[in-house]
Design a protein around this motif. Structure first.
Motif, mmCIF file in Angstrom:
data_model
loop_
_atom_site.group_PDB
_atom_site.id
_atom_site.type_symbol
_atom_site.label_atom_id
_atom_site.label_comp_id
_atom_site.label_asym_id
_atom_site.label_seq_id
_atom_site.Cartn_x
_atom_site.Cartn_y
_atom_site.Cartn_z
ATOM 1 N N LEU A 9 0.796 -1.223 0.000
ATOM 2 C CA LEU A 9 0.000 0.000 0.000
ATOM 3 C C LEU A 9 0.833 1.280 0.000
ATOM 4 N N HIS A 14 1.325 1.226 -5.350
ATOM 5 C CA HIS A 14 0.223 1.643 -6.218
ATOM 6 C C HIS A 14 0.725 1.994 -7.618
ATOM 7 N N ARG A 17 1.690 -1.042 -9.758
ATOM 8 C CA ARG A 17 0.526 -1.825 -10.181
ATOM 9 C C ARG A 17 -0.151 -1.182 -11.390
ATOM 10 N N LYS A 18 0.069 0.124 -11.574
ATOM 11 C CA LYS A 18 -0.565 0.840 -12.684
ATOM 12 C C LYS A 18 0.277 0.841 -13.953
ATOM 13 N N SER A 50 -8.340 5.454 -13.428
ATOM 14 C CA SER A 50 -7.332 5.187 -12.389
ATOM 15 C C SER A 50 -5.922 5.213 -12.952
ATOM 16 N N LEU A 56 -3.456 8.692 -5.106
ATOM 17 C CA LEU A 56 -3.507 7.385 -4.468
ATOM 18 C C LEU A 56 -4.960 7.041 -4.166
#
Length: 304
Positions: A9, A14, A17-18, A50, A56
């Motif tokens: 987290l 984040h 992951r994108k 997103s 975030l």
């Protein structure tokens, strides 16, 4: 392929992951049901938004935190079923546009374990399609794995599981579609014929400027919209007129019957507890000022 796992987290968690290190859009395995249009909660436009935002996401909600807290017990359950140790792998696994953060994996990397808690499904039922496509994405990322075990605390508060075997045809289909969608996203575009909801349009374009010639099709849509609004307003008026007649008929009685059978009721209900904002502001203006916030910009659709 394996890559180092960032702190859970964290901003890096984040961000990675994108997008990958070259800036190409990535999808998490949990995005697979969204890509396949099988999610009840998100669609491709939500994924697009997103990926275009650097903000975030909101902190995990209670449902997500419950799943995180239950994960150790579910992994222990899977370990008992398989009669071998289950480990949460440190690296992430990738394939094509996907990155998978696995809950559990056997030492020989032959079996993936996905832990779920749900109030919607029973483990006696067929596996939900959303779960199926998520683990197919995971299987794509771990080429040595032959199947995934989805262990679940289900809606009856009982442990159960589903076995999902590798399906090469579905994996190929998923990877191909993720590449197509990801390429559009890389170019800051949505795939053709994807229709946004009004909320998504507001999110994407909060501050509109200028005019657009909408043409005959747009004019037709506006006329249909005005017609539907007119019908709804007329129906609302008819509803209120009927309510007025019925409550006048009932008067000081709370139940109406026909041939002794109850067909309508008009009962009293205690008022709800509400904050008297005007009184609070009058007596404590400085306190109210400290907690007053301007709402987010919105857009209003009006016909002319």
């Amino acid at each position: 392929m394996k890559i180092a796992r960032p702190t859970y987290l964290s901003p890096d968690w984040h961000t990675q992951r994108k997008r990958d290190k070259t800036g190409k859009v990535r999808f998490g395995a949990s995005d697979a049901p969204v890509l396949m249009n099988l999610s009840k909660y998100r669609n491709i436009v939500d994924l697009f938004i997103s990926r275009q935002s650097d903000e975030l996401p909101e902190p995990p909600n209670e449902v997500q935190m419950r799943g995180h807290r239950l994960e150790p017990a579910l992994l222990a359950y899977a370990s008992d079923l398989l009669e071998e140790q289950i480990e949460t792998p440190d690296p992430w696994f990738t394939a094509g546009r996907f990155v998978a953060t696995l809950d559990g994996l056997t030492k020989d990397e032959l079996v993936i374990v996905e832990a779920k808690s749900t109030m919607q499904y029973s483990s006696d039922d067929a596996i939900p399609e959303s779960f199926y496509w998520q683990v197919q994405a995971q299987l794509a990322c771990v080429p040595t794995a032959t199947y995934a075990m989805v262990v679940v605390l289900d809606k009856r508060m009982r442990f159960g599981y589903w076995q999902v075997f590798r399906n090469e045809a579905d994996i190929a289909r998923l990877l191909d579609w993720a590449e197509i969608v990801g390429t559009y996203f890389d170019n800051n575009e949505l795939p053709p014929d994807v229709l946004m909801t009004e909320h998504q349009v507001k999110t994407m374009f909060p501050d509109p400027v200028g005019e657009l010639e909408i043409g005959e099709r747009g004019f037709e849509l506006v006329q249909q919209y005005k017609h539907i609004k007119s019908i709804r307003e007329d129906m609302d008026k008819q509803e209120q007129d009927l309510r007025n007649e019925i409550v006048n008929l009932l008067g000081n009685k709370e139940i109406g019957t026909v041939n002794g059978e109850k067909v309508i009721s008009y009962k009293s209900r205690k008022g709800s507890l509400r904050l008297d904002a005007k009184l609070l502001e009058a007596e404590n203006p400085e306190l109210v000022a400290n907690y007053r916030r301007i709402g987010a910009t919105t857009r209003i659709l009006r016909t002319h």
